[in-house]
Design an enzyme around this catalytic site. Structure first.
Site, PDB file in Angstrom:
ATOM      1  N   CYS A 386       0.830  -1.204   0.000  1.00  0.00           N
ATOM      2  CA  CYS A 386       0.000   0.000   0.000  1.00  0.00           C
ATOM      3  C   CYS A 386       0.869   1.261   0.000  1.00  0.00           C
ATOM      4  O   CYS A 386       1.432   1.606  -1.018  1.00  0.00           O
ATOM      5  CB  CYS A 386      -0.989  -0.055   1.158  1.00  0.00           C
ATOM      6  N   HIS A 512      -3.587  -5.077   0.599  1.00  0.00           N
ATOM      7  CA  HIS A 512      -2.981  -5.596   1.837  1.00  0.00           C
ATOM      8  C   HIS A 512      -2.994  -7.130   1.840  1.00  0.00           C
ATOM      9  O   HIS A 512      -3.905  -7.742   2.407  1.00  0.00           O
ATOM     10  CB  HIS A 512      -3.737  -5.064   3.060  1.00  0.00           C
ATOM     11  N   GLU A 514      -1.317  -9.201   3.510  1.00  0.00           N
ATOM     12  CA  GLU A 514      -1.145  -9.808   4.840  1.00  0.00           C
ATOM     13  C   GLU A 514      -2.479 -10.227   5.456  1.00  0.00           C
ATOM     14  O   GLU A 514      -2.529 -11.132   6.292  1.00  0.00           O
ATOM     15  CB  GLU A 514      -0.392  -8.845   5.777  1.00  0.00           C
TER      16      GLU A 514
HETATM   17  N1  GLN Z   1      -2.073   6.697   2.837  1.00  0.00           N
HETATM   18  C1  GLN Z   1      -2.158   5.950   1.636  1.00  0.00           C
HETATM   19  C2  GLN Z   1      -3.528   6.085   0.982  1.00  0.00           C
HETATM   20  O1  GLN Z   1      -4.476   6.454   1.619  1.00  0.00           O
HETATM   21  C3  GLN Z   1      -1.835   4.492   1.870  1.00  0.00           C
HETATM   22  C4  GLN Z   1      -2.807   3.804   2.772  1.00  0.00           C
HETATM   23  C5  GLN Z   1      -2.303   2.492   3.307  1.00  0.00           C
HETATM   24  O2  GLN Z   1      -1.112   2.216   3.292  1.00  0.00           O
HETATM   25  N2  GLN Z   1      -3.177   1.680   3.856  1.00  0.00           N
HETATM   26  O3  GLN Z   1      -3.661   5.824  -0.168  1.00  0.00           O
END
Ligand code: GLN
Length: 553
Positions: A386, A512, A514
């Site tokens: 992310c 994500h 994980e």
């Molecule tokens: N802050 C970034 C976004 O909102 C990444 C979010 C995250 O890593 N979950 O896109």
């Protein structure tokens, strides 16, 4: 095996927090499933937030996102990992959700002039939500419901009152109360102490709940005299005083509890007639976790390095991936702000791989970007999740594609080159709760990519939680500079996975992974990241040896 009516198991905690109620609940879920029963799990959280999505990970730990996009407590992660099922919004109920429903109903005039009160309106709403998870499309034989917090907290009282009432309504043999307590070892006295457990059970009995089973957390074995004493003072059979001794790995807990007769006690009380569970696969996993033949050192460069609960699922995904690679994964937590002060080499040299996890806000961002540059330039396996993927895009755009001022519009609204920017449908949103791109989305993989190699298929689904995306205006420039797009949304509008062609293993994902790793099936990307890191470790060792022999000759 459908057993007739749904049975309810409630798990409360006493003495102190962090006793591992979530692991106890999950372990019981696994044991019940392995007995052929259909299990559903529920976490009741006493806080007033509607969900933990708006909470700081420092306070609350990781926000666990489900397929349906709900943002839930990290215990739901344990539930999914142990019972190997995907849960939904109904499986996590907070005081905030309960009151939100009741207040909306009241404003709508649904209470027909009645005074709306904690008893019966709030407790009725709680009971109906508990019953809901056992019914519907996938009815459950057992609902395992964990109550957050510790007995004695003011805020959990309505939940405890609701489960007391439910016990009365459903009948003795359909409801079971398990209380998890601490039996501390006092060094100077050289013995374990039962008084805190006695007090905690007393507090529970004062509100009308007599626990049927006590799970006693302890660092030392609990002798049978102690079990008898606890049983006598707490009004339970000594056989129902189950020692829960600290385990080397959480995945051993179901096996240890089963050996103590825990699930037998549960099924006997609930009159559930089923065969004992076969836990041989879990025994095999535990054996491999405890006796790896290799070691792999991974640096995690993030903001919340002091609070491991903020990265719970990542830590667990590494346990699963290590197990499948016959390796113990040692995690080295590196503060991105320290890298900003001292450079990346000091922290990353000698590491076998780098992971940059998700996150929000600009603190420490430049340190993460520097860490990624180090990994890219030193052929060190890199896995970006992310925000980690977004940082990899920024780093490549700045260093290789020539956009020196590249940034994410999250960190610099006025940036000249917003290579990561807000999605059009996110513009203008002002509410913070549940407004991100959340939950399960499909992704199509590029054959020949590292991601494709890992998953072994072109179509996957993964869970998301973010507002910002790869900015398509820079797609061509970055591709021309050697960047690879390994995964796209089916309509090809959203870049979900990026890779580098001329690097042994460099993968950034917008989702994500994980959240979907399980002990019985490590996530393919985590598994392959560890595989690549072990290979990198070998080359590091070989290089060190050849330098040594050159020096000697
Ligand atoms: N802050 C970034 C976004 O909102 C990444 C979010 C995250 O890593 N979950 O896109």
């Amino acid at each position: 095996m459908r057993q007739g009516r749904t049975k309810y198991i409630f798990i409360t905690g006493g003495v102190v927090s962090s006793l591992g109620k979530g692991i106890a609940a999950s372990s019981l879920g696994l044991l019940m499933k392995k007995r052929g029963l259909r299990v559903s799990m529920l976490k009741l959280d006493p806080y007033l937030n509607v969900d933990p999505g708006t909470m700081n990970p420092f306070q609350h730990g990781e926000v666990f996102v489900l397929d349906d996009g709900s943002e839930t407590d990290l215990d739901l992660g344990h539930y999914e990992r142990f019972i190997n099922e995907s849960l939904g919004a109904d499986n996590n109920v907070t005081t905030g959700k309960v009151y939100h429903t009741i207040i909306s109903r009241e404003r709508h005039g649904d209470y027909l002039g009645a005074t709306v009160q904690v008893i019966p309106h709030v407790t009725n709403e709680i009971k109906s939500r508990i019953r809901l998870v056992g019914q519907g499309e996938h009815p459950a034989d057992v609902v395992i419901c964990e109550i957050g917090g510790t007995v004695g907290d003011i805020e959990s009282l309505p939940f405890l009152e609701a489960i007391r009432q439910l016990g009365l309504e459903e009948g003795y043999e359909n409801v079971l109360y398990i209380h998890v307590t601490l039996v501390p070892y006092i060094e100077s006295a050289g013995e374990v102490k039962t008084k805190p457990t006695q007090h905690s059970v007393k507090a529970l009995r004062e509100i009308g709940i007599q626990p049927n089973i006590l799970l006693c957390r302890s660092a030392q074995p609990i002798k049978s005299e102690m079990r008898e004493k606890i049983g006598l003072f707490c009004n339970v059979s000594p056989l129902a005083v189950i020692p829960a001794i600290d385990a080397e790995t959480i995945y051993e807990v179901p096996i240890l509890l089963h050996d103590e007769g825990f699930d037998d006690m549960v099924t006997q009380h609930l009159k559930l007639f089923c065969a004992p569970p076969d836990v041989s696969d879990w025994k095999r996993i535990v054996r491999r976790i405890k006796n790896p033949s290799k070691i792999c050192r991974i640096a995690i460069c993030g903001k919340y390095v002091k609070l491991k609960d903020a990265y719970k699922s990542i830590i667990e995904a590494f346990v699963h991936a290590g197990e499948e690679n016959d390796a113990r994964v040692e995690l080295e937590w590196v503060s991105s702000e320290k890298i900003m002060q001292n450079g990346a080499e000091l922290y990353l040299k000698g590491m076998d791989g780098l992971l940059v996890p998700g996150g929000f806000g600009d603190r420490g961002i430049e340190g993460k970007i520097e860490a990624i540059r180090y990994a890219r330039e030193h052929d060190m396996p890199f896995f970006g999740i992310c925000l980690g993927m977004q940082c990899a895009v920024i780093e490549y755009a700045r260093t290789v594609a020539g956009f020196q001022k590249a940034n994410s519009s999250e960190f610099s609204a006025e940036t000249e080159h917003p290579v990561i920017s807000l999605m059009p449908d996110q513009r203008g949103i002002t509410d913070m709760g549940a407004t991100m791109r959340l939950g399960k989305y499909p992704c199509v993989l590029q054959p020949g990519s590292k991601a494709f190699e890992a998953y072994g298929t072109t179509e996957i689904t993964e869970r998301h939680r973010h507002r910002y995306e790869f900015n398509n205006s820079y797609r061509e420039n970055l591709l021309a500079a050697g960047f690879k797009i390994a995964g796209l949304s089916p309509d090809e509008r959203l870049v979900e996975i990026v890779e580098l062609a001329d690097h042994p293993w460099f993968v950034g994902v917008q989702f994500h992974p994980e959240l979907k790793s399980r002990p019985t099936a490590a996530h393919p990307l985590f598994r392959d990241f560890i595989k690549a890191s072990l290979k990198f470790h070998e080359t590091l060792e070989k290089n060190a040896l050849s330098v040594e022999s050159k020096v000697e000759s």
